[in-house]
Design a protein around this motif. Sequence first.
Motif, PDB file in Angstrom:
ATOM      1  N   PHE A 224       0.825  -1.202   0.000  1.00 51.25           N
ATOM      2  CA  PHE A 224       0.000   0.000   0.000  1.00 51.25           C
ATOM      3  C   PHE A 224       0.861   1.255   0.000  1.00 51.25           C
ATOM      4  O   PHE A 224       0.560   2.235  -0.699  1.00 51.25           O
ATOM      5  N   ALA A 225       1.934   1.246   0.789  1.00 48.93           N
ATOM      6  CA  ALA A 225       2.805   2.420   0.860  1.00 48.93           C
ATOM      7  C   ALA A 225       3.367   2.753  -0.519  1.00 48.93           C
ATOM      8  O   ALA A 225       3.431   3.929  -0.914  1.00 48.93           O
ATOM      9  N   ALA A 226       3.756   1.723  -1.279  1.00 50.64           N
ATOM     10  CA  ALA A 226       4.274   1.954  -2.627  1.00 50.64           C
ATOM     11  C   ALA A 226       3.192   2.538  -3.527  1.00 50.64           C
ATOM     12  O   ALA A 226       3.456   3.444  -4.331  1.00 50.64           O
ATOM     13  N   LEU A 227       1.963   2.033  -3.385  1.00 48.30           N
ATOM     14  CA  LEU A 227       0.848   2.545  -4.184  1.00 48.30           C
ATOM     15  C   LEU A 227       0.571   4.010  -3.847  1.00 48.30           C
ATOM     16  O   LEU A 227       0.371   4.840  -4.747  1.00 48.30           O
ATOM     17  N   ALA A 228       0.577   4.348  -2.564  1.00 48.26           N
ATOM     18  CA  ALA A 228       0.308   5.720  -2.135  1.00 48.26           C
ATOM     19  C   ALA A 228       1.398   6.672  -2.613  1.00 48.26           C
ATOM     20  O   ALA A 228       1.123   7.800  -3.054  1.00 48.26           O
ATOM     21  N   ARG A 229       2.664   6.211  -2.540  1.00 44.85           N
ATOM     22  CA  ARG A 229       3.765   7.059  -3.013  1.00 44.85           C
ATOM     23  C   ARG A 229       3.664   7.269  -4.522  1.00 44.85           C
ATOM     24  O   ARG A 229       3.930   8.360  -5.031  1.00 44.85           O
ATOM     25  N   GLY A 230       3.293   6.210  -5.240  1.00 43.78           N
ATOM     26  CA  GLY A 230       3.128   6.332  -6.683  1.00 43.78           C
ATOM     27  C   GLY A 230       2.028   7.313  -7.042  1.00 43.78           C
ATOM     28  O   GLY A 230       2.174   8.122  -7.971  1.00 43.78           O
ATOM     29  N   ALA A 231       0.922   7.278  -6.296  1.00 41.88           N
ATOM     30  CA  ALA A 231      -0.185   8.199  -6.542  1.00 41.88           C
ATOM     31  C   ALA A 231       0.247   9.638  -6.298  1.00 41.88           C
ATOM     32  O   ALA A 231      -0.094  10.559  -7.068  1.00 41.88           O
ATOM     33  N   ALA A 232       1.016   9.848  -5.233  1.00 40.17           N
ATOM     34  CA  ALA A 232       1.512  11.196  -4.927  1.00 40.17           C
ATOM     35  C   ALA A 232       2.463  11.694  -6.011  1.00 40.17           C
ATOM     36  O   ALA A 232       2.432  12.868  -6.402  1.00 40.17           O
ATOM     37  N   LYS A 233       3.286  10.786  -6.531  1.00 38.66           N
ATOM     38  CA  LYS A 233       4.278  11.158  -7.538  1.00 38.66           C
ATOM     39  C   LYS A 233       3.610  11.591  -8.837  1.00 38.66           C
ATOM     40  O   LYS A 233       3.965  12.635  -9.411  1.00 38.66           O
ATOM     41  N   VAL A 234       2.643  10.800  -9.332  1.00 42.96           N
ATOM     42  CA  VAL A 234       2.018  11.139 -10.612  1.00 42.96           C
ATOM     43  C   VAL A 234       1.082  12.329 -10.476  1.00 42.96           C
ATOM     44  O   VAL A 234       0.798  13.015 -11.457  1.00 42.96           O
ATOM     45  N   SER A 235       0.590  12.606  -9.257  1.00 39.34           N
ATOM     46  CA  SER A 235      -0.262  13.785  -9.053  1.00 39.34           C
ATOM     47  C   SER A 235       0.513  15.063  -9.345  1.00 39.34           C
ATOM     48  O   SER A 235      -0.045  16.061  -9.787  1.00 39.34           O
ATOM     49  N   GLY A 236       1.812  15.002  -9.134  1.00 43.51           N
ATOM     50  CA  GLY A 236       2.632  16.187  -9.344  1.00 43.51           C
ATOM     51  C   GLY A 236       2.797  16.563 -10.801  1.00 43.51           C
ATOM     52  O   GLY A 236       3.092  17.703 -11.115  1.00 43.51           O
ATOM     53  N   GLY A 237       2.608  15.596 -11.714  1.00 48.65           N
ATOM     54  CA  GLY A 237       2.814  15.934 -13.119  1.00 48.65           C
ATOM     55  C   GLY A 237       1.807  15.290 -14.032  1.00 48.65           C
ATOM     56  O   GLY A 237       2.086  14.998 -15.176  1.00 48.65           O
ATOM     57  N   ALA A 238       0.606  15.034 -13.527  1.00 49.46           N
ATOM     58  CA  ALA A 238      -0.400  14.348 -14.337  1.00 49.46           C
ATOM     59  C   ALA A 238      -0.986  15.231 -15.417  1.00 49.46           C
ATOM     60  O   ALA A 238      -1.420  14.772 -16.451  1.00 49.46           O
ATOM     61  N   GLY A 239      -1.033  16.534 -15.180  1.00 50.92           N
ATOM     62  CA  GLY A 239      -1.643  17.423 -16.144  1.00 50.92           C
ATOM     63  C   GLY A 239      -3.142  17.486 -15.951  1.00 50.92           C
ATOM     64  O   GLY A 239      -3.745  16.619 -15.342  1.00 50.92           O
ATOM     65  N   ALA A 240      -3.764  18.506 -16.490  1.00 53.76           N
ATOM     66  CA  ALA A 240      -5.219  18.702 -16.463  1.00 53.76           C
ATOM     67  C   ALA A 240      -5.771  18.736 -15.043  1.00 53.76           C
ATOM     68  O   ALA A 240      -6.945  18.549 -14.836  1.00 53.76           O
ATOM     69  N   GLY A 241      -4.904  18.942 -14.060  1.00 50.29           N
ATOM     70  CA  GLY A 241      -5.375  19.087 -12.690  1.00 50.29           C
ATOM     71  C   GLY A 241      -5.782  17.818 -11.991  1.00 50.29           C
ATOM     72  O   GLY A 241      -6.364  17.862 -10.915  1.00 50.29           O
ATOM     73  N   THR A 242      -5.517  16.657 -12.556  1.00 51.14           N
ATOM     74  CA  THR A 242      -5.912  15.390 -11.935  1.00 51.14           C
ATOM     75  C   THR A 242      -5.084  15.126 -10.684  1.00 51.14           C
ATOM     76  O   THR A 242      -3.864  15.230 -10.693  1.00 51.14           O
ATOM     77  N   ARG A 243      -5.754  14.777  -9.599  1.00 53.16           N
ATOM     78  CA  ARG A 243      -5.090  14.418  -8.354  1.00 53.16           C
ATOM     79  C   ARG A 243      -5.463  12.990  -7.998  1.00 53.16           C
ATOM     80  O   ARG A 243      -6.629  12.595  -8.093  1.00 53.16           O
ATOM     81  N   TYR A 244      -4.493  12.214  -7.587  1.00 53.37           N
ATOM     82  CA  TYR A 244      -4.706  10.804  -7.238  1.00 53.37           C
ATOM     83  C   TYR A 244      -4.509  10.610  -5.739  1.00 53.37           C
ATOM     84  O   TYR A 244      -3.521  11.087  -5.166  1.00 53.37           O
ATOM     85  N   SER A 245      -5.423   9.911  -5.122  1.00 50.38           N
ATOM     86  CA  SER A 245      -5.275   9.568  -3.711  1.00 50.38           C
ATOM     87  C   SER A 245      -5.444   8.064  -3.563  1.00 50.38           C
ATOM     88  O   SER A 245      -6.199   7.434  -4.312  1.00 50.38           O
ATOM     89  N   ALA A 246      -4.729   7.487  -2.611  1.00 50.57           N
ATOM     90  CA  ALA A 246      -4.766   6.037  -2.403  1.00 50.57           C
ATOM     91  C   ALA A 246      -5.437   5.719  -1.069  1.00 50.57           C
ATOM     92  O   ALA A 246      -5.147   6.363  -0.053  1.00 50.57           O
ATOM     93  N   LEU A 247      -6.326   4.735  -1.083  1.00 53.11           N
ATOM     94  CA  LEU A 247      -6.979   4.248   0.123  1.00 53.11           C
ATOM     95  C   LEU A 247      -6.646   2.775   0.323  1.00 53.11           C
ATOM     96  O   LEU A 247      -6.490   2.022  -0.651  1.00 53.11           O
ATOM     97  N   TYR A 248      -6.563   2.356   1.557  1.00 51.19           N
ATOM     98  CA  TYR A 248      -6.174   0.999   1.925  1.00 51.19           C
ATOM     99  C   TYR A 248      -7.401   0.309   2.519  1.00 51.19           C
ATOM    100  O   TYR A 248      -7.801   0.602   3.644  1.00 51.19           O
ATOM    101  N   MET A 249      -8.007  -0.604   1.757  1.00 54.76           N
ATOM    102  CA  MET A 249      -9.179  -1.312   2.262  1.00 54.76           C
ATOM    103  C   MET A 249      -8.759  -2.321   3.330  1.00 54.76           C
ATOM    104  O   MET A 249      -7.830  -3.099   3.134  1.00 54.76           O
ATOM    105  N   ASN A 250      -9.441  -2.277   4.436  1.00 52.18           N
ATOM    106  CA  ASN A 250      -9.167  -3.186   5.552  1.00 52.18           C
ATOM    107  C   ASN A 250      -9.318  -4.640   5.099  1.00 52.18           C
ATOM    108  O   ASN A 250     -10.345  -4.992   4.507  1.00 52.18           O
ATOM    109  N   PRO A 251      -8.315  -5.499   5.332  1.00 50.33           N
ATOM    110  CA  PRO A 251      -8.444  -6.915   4.950  1.00 50.33           C
ATOM    111  C   PRO A 251      -9.675  -7.600   5.553  1.00 50.33           C
ATOM    112  O   PRO A 251     -10.142  -8.613   5.026  1.00 50.33           O
ATOM    113  N   LYS A 252     -10.214  -7.021   6.639  1.00 48.70           N
ATOM    114  CA  LYS A 252     -11.429  -7.591   7.220  1.00 48.70           C
ATOM    115  C   LYS A 252     -12.588  -7.550   6.237  1.00 48.70           C
ATOM    116  O   LYS A 252     -13.493  -8.386   6.298  1.00 48.70           O
TER     117      LYS A 252
END
Length: 348
Positions: A224-252
Motif C-alpha cells: 500500500f505504501a508503494a501505491l500511495a507514493r506512486g499516486a503522490a508522484k504522478v499527481s505532481g505531473g499528471a496534467g489537467a489538474g488530476t489528483r490521485y489519492s490512495a486508500l487501503y481497504m481493511n483486509p477484514k
Amino acid sequence: AAKLCNSEHAVDRMVAAVCAMGVLARAELGTLEAGLQREHGGLSVEQIAKKYQKGKLTGKRLGEQLKEFSAAQEKSEVAAAWAALGAGLDSYLGAETLSLEQLFYTRKNAKRRRRDAFSAEELALLPEGTPELRLGRCALVGSSGNMNGKRQGTEIDAHDTVMRINNAPVTAEYAPDVGAKTTVRVLNKKWSQVYGHSRPDLLKMDSSGEAVMVVGTRVDVRDFAALARGAAKVSGGAGAGTRYSALYMNPKAVRQGWDLLSALRTALGEATGREYPGRNAITTGALGLFLLLRGCDSIDAYGFSLESCVPCSHPFHYFKKFIDSDKSTGQAHPSHSFRLEGALMQAL
C-alpha cells in the motif's frame, strides 16, 4: 435441512428464510423436470442438456423446454438471494459487521493494528480520518467482453462516479464501449503491486481533470505504501489538474466477503438444490460494489457476466494484450464463483 431451518444461528436464519421459497421453487422446477424425464427415459435435466448441446438430442420443442427450465432456475436463485438479503444477508453490507469507519485504514484506526504495523512514515500516507463517500449516481464497470460493441461509453461517463476494476483500460480504442471517465479504481493484490512498485505511470491512464481515488485491496502495508507514493508522484505531473489519492481497504472487508458468499451459497443451495462452481473468494468487482453501496444514490452495473467461461460465449475481457496484463487463461479463477455473485447482484 430441517436442522438448518430451525436453527437460530445468524447465518442459518438466512437459510430458514429461503426454506419456504425453496419448496415453491423446487415444486415448479420439479414439474418441469418431470416432464423432461418422462419424455427422455428418466434422464436428469443436466444429462438431457448435455446431449442436446452435443446434438445427440434435437428438436425445437426440447430447446424451448430447456430454456424454460433454465429461466425458472435463475428466477428461483434471484428470489432466494432476495430472501436471504431480507433475512440478514444485508447486514454483511451494512454497519453491523464492518462500519464505514472500519472499511479503510486511517491514521486513527491503523494505530490499533499490531500485525504488519505501519511505520511513522507509512502512517502519514493514510487519510487522517474516515473518507467521505458522497458519490451520487454511480457506474460500476466490469471487464467482461460482453461490453464489446455496446457503445455505452457516453452513458457510463454521464455518471457522477465511475468505478473501474484492476487494469481495465479507458484508452481511445475502448472508450466508445466502456467510457473514458474514471473516478475510482479498485485494485487487487497483483495490480496494487504493479501500480505501486513498477508502473505508477499507469495511473495517468485515468487522467481526466477530476480527482481519482485508487483503492488497494488484499495488500500488506508495504504494498500500500508503494501505491500511495506512486499516486503522490504522478499527481505532481499528471496534467489537467488530476489528483490521485490512495486508500487501503481493511483486509477484514475481504474476509467479510468470504463469509457473505459462504452464507449465500448455503442459502441458495437449500432453496434451489444447485451446486455453484468455484469457491467463496470474493472478486474485486464485488468488493467495489460493497464500497459503492456505502456512498451512492444509485448504482448501474456494466460489463459483468455470470459465466465462468468454460467455454465463453464472449471474450473474458473486453481488452487484449494491454500493458502488463496477466497471461490470462480466459476463464474465472477457481477461487471465484461468478454465478453465485451474479445471483446476489441481480437480487440487489
